[in-house]
Design an enzyme around this catalytic site. Structure first.
Site: not given
Length: 326
Positions: A20, A72, A103, A144, A229
């Site tokens: 994000a 996503q 998340c 995920k 990431g």
């Protein structure tokens, strides 16, 4: 269940992780140029899609050159997630749709989305099944996850099994629990155990910061690819270096300071030209955290980062970077 073509043959795809505020279309373009094989958008809220589609679709817009690309989504209501998935697939036609079950941030977990689903595996199963039933004939559905909510509730193996039974086509696993956030070390033994037992591709994620990390993972685990990431936030050229290393065994040198500065300026100019974040001032303010990440390791250290944290124009950014002596 779909077969994902980017795993065909001896391929070992490098995914850009969804982040994000980071993996917007501009950053995705740059990472694709540098060798990322598969991209995933920033996540979008199911309720946001249903209640304010035009405002929220900007998070998942993409360019044709970004493919293969996944969008996503996160949420906790199976029926609403299925409806949102249908809207997204019909409007955007992604190469796959990814369910966020990992998340850890409070604003997502607080709505029972993301990694909070790991505390309610029957709900997670229902969500996956509903989305697959809604769009699975048209597009692969992936997910995920993390290893579990905390060290006492490790459930990745069961989660993978439930997701496969629901029709999920691939699973990315971050090797930490939700309670770890991004602390400690990713547990690659646990990821390997899941990958070895899973009949669909598993993409490993966590603590991948060098091409050597990727090669070691490829040679010592059962994962079918990796997802990068945080390393990409500071060094997006990790994709190019890794691809070359896997192909030839040689790691290209990192970009020079002047090349890094040119990259930073290009990102900033692309962001301003896009008007995605409004005018120049708003764009530069939005970019500050990105610029600080890119500036890690450049001459100037703490002083440079302090200046980047206050930058308000492209001209000011050019002056700051020029002052580094390059």
């Amino acid at each position: 269940m779909h077969t994902l073509p980017w795993f065909n043959g001896n391929a070992f795809p490098l995914y850009l992780a969804p982040m994000a505020g980071v993996t917007d279309p501009i950053f995705r373009t740059l990472c694709k140029e540098l060798g990322a094989d598969v991209l995933v958008t920033e996540f979008v809220s199911t309720e946001g899609v249903l209640q304010a589609w035009e405002r929220n679709r900007r998070y998942i817009e993409f360019e044709p050159q970004h493919r293969p690309l996944g969008i996503q989504i996160f949420g906790a209501n199976p029926a609403n997630m299925a409806k949102a998935a249908r809207i997204i697939v019909d409007a955007m036609h992604p190469d796959f749709l990814d369910i966020n079950c990992g998340c850890p941030v409070p604003k997502v977990v607080g709505k029972n989305g993301g990694s909070s689903l790991l505390k309610d595996l029957p709900l997670l199963s229902e969500i996956a099944r509903s989305i697959v039933q809604s769009v699975g004939m048209d597009v692969p559905v992936t997910a995920k996850i993390r290893l579990g909510w905390d060290a006492q509730t490790i459930c990745a193996l069961e989660t993978c099994d439930r997701l496969v039974q629901a029709g999920i086509s691939a699973i990315a696993i971050h090797g930490r629990t939700r309670s770890q956030q991004y602390g400690g070390r990713a547990d690659w033994d646990a990821i390997h155990t899941c990958a070895a037992a899973c009949p669909v591709p598993v993409i490993g994620n966590g603590d991948i910061s060098t091409p050597e990390d990727v090669r070691r993972i490829r040679e010592t685990t059962a994962v079918s690819g990796v997802m990068i990431g945080r390393a990409a936030m500071t060094s997006p050229w990790i994709f190019a270096q890794t691809r070359e290393y896997l192909r030839t065994g040689n790691i290209p040198p990192p970009p020079s300071d002047s090349e890094r500065i040119a990259f930073i300026l290009r990102h900033a100019r692309l962001a301003i030209d896009s008007t995605r974040y409004g005018g120049e001032l708003h764009t530069m303010r939005m970019l500050r955290s990105r610029l600080i990440a890119y500036g890690k390791g450049l001459p100037g250290g703490k002083s440079l980062r302090a200046q980047l944290a206050r930058v308000e124009s492209i001209g000011e950014l050019e002056g700051i970077l020029h002052e580094t002596g390059h």
